[in-house]
Enzyme design. Sequence first.
Site, PDB file in Angstrom:
ATOM      1  N   GLU A  79      68.302 -40.364 -58.577  1.00  0.00           N
ATOM      2  CA  GLU A  79      68.845 -40.890 -59.825  1.00  0.00           C
ATOM      3  C   GLU A  79      69.937 -39.979 -60.384  1.00  0.00           C
ATOM      4  OE1 GLU A  79      64.480 -42.077 -59.508  1.00  0.00           O
ATOM      5  OE2 GLU A  79      65.697 -40.290 -59.180  1.00  0.00           O
ATOM      6  N   THR A  80      69.746 -38.670 -60.228  1.00  0.00           N
ATOM      7  CA  THR A  80      70.747 -37.714 -60.714  1.00  0.00           C
ATOM      8  C   THR A  80      72.067 -37.892 -59.989  1.00  0.00           C
ATOM      9  OG1 THR A  80      69.025 -36.107 -61.278  1.00  0.00           O
ATOM     10  CG2 THR A  80      71.262 -35.268 -61.031  1.00  0.00           C
TER      11      THR A  80
END
Length: 436
Positions: free
Chosen positions: A75-76
């Site tokens: 997600e980062t």
Amino acid sequence: MSRRPAIRGRLCAAVLGAGWHGLSVLLAPVLRVNLRRRLARGKETQASLPQRQGLASRPRPAGALVWLHAASVGETVAILPVLEALLRANPALHVLVTTGTVTGNVILHDRLPAIVGQERIITQFAPLDVPRWDARFLDYWRPDVGALVESELWPNLIAACHARHMPLALLNGRMSDRSLASWRRAGCLLARMLSTFAWVMARSTEDAVRLQQGGAPRIDLIADLKDAAPPLPHDPAALAELQTLLAGRPVWVAASTHEGEDATIIAASALVRQMLPDALTLLIPRHPERGADIAAHASPGTPRRALGQAPTAQDGLWICDTLGEMGLFFASGAPVLMGNSLPGCTGGGHNPLEPARAGCPVASGPRIGNFRQAYARIADSVQFVETPHDIARWLIPLLQSPEARLKAGAGARQHALPDPALARKIASTLLALGQN
């Protein structure tokens, strides 16, 4: 009569929400103890402990602030193009980025130097979903708008944002069949959370359908954030060093592997070496702390990169148990088997667009439920495998023929080109929400 189901739904959501609120308050002392245990296991840092309880990492800057929250590494990495687009769109804007894992935080800090305007980025760990900790976090930072990524649905946090009239978006919304089935036990609470979002973006058509079944009133955009990502970065000097180390050897990569896959990969490595005795497998665990356990099941003396060990000509396996170097290994253009996909592991897959954008031939096991859309995008370029013999049959022709390897890699890259307009569209939507 028609109003009764809606009234029952609101009552059910209120009861479940109050129950979650009360339970999390009661569990706060236990969570503090667990944070200490996680610190001892390397799952937290000294800096993360107070931040997990909502305390700030630094003073809040004046002016507009957008908050993005990403759970872990995937997600980062996915939000980085949006982060850059936000900074470009408003030179006075600051962006707060929270992560939920140490690995996500490390990856974020590794990538920040390459971002123009990175001095306007604030990083810290997200609070655990305890009402007092959520309130402390939100009251300190006072974001103009917030965005949660994929499946970060925390009842107390979402309720606290709603109580403060803070616009909240769901980016790359993800809802698997299994998750939806689990949430059905608290479907009214899920519906209340999803209805709170001011803007919902779904990762795929399938996710959009499930999110709407869960209670999202509408989906405003269906697209995958990973479609906006450029190739993973790497240090050119480190790549030159790696190429010198491995010069002349047939090399392949088993990337982001999980527990349950190691034996299959090690067996495939041995089969490949029967045909190509100097072949080398780079086994890269998704969680670097598994390096020691993998080494215990491999041949004695198998080198580990985390220990500063490099492979010799006699080594057929190199455990690359470091963090943030995937772009380096993909930059070599070697064939890549994506992990968390083979029989024996929990499954779900990992993002195949990352090696494809680097020009690597790509293979995967069949368990790719979390990345169906990405695999569909490059379907003509992916080889699906299950057994050590499947893997060896795919690899040997590629390792024997540089021309075949380059052709396969070029085909994968062509299908995986990024879409820079997507990040700009998301950024402009978030900025508009923050101005309302």
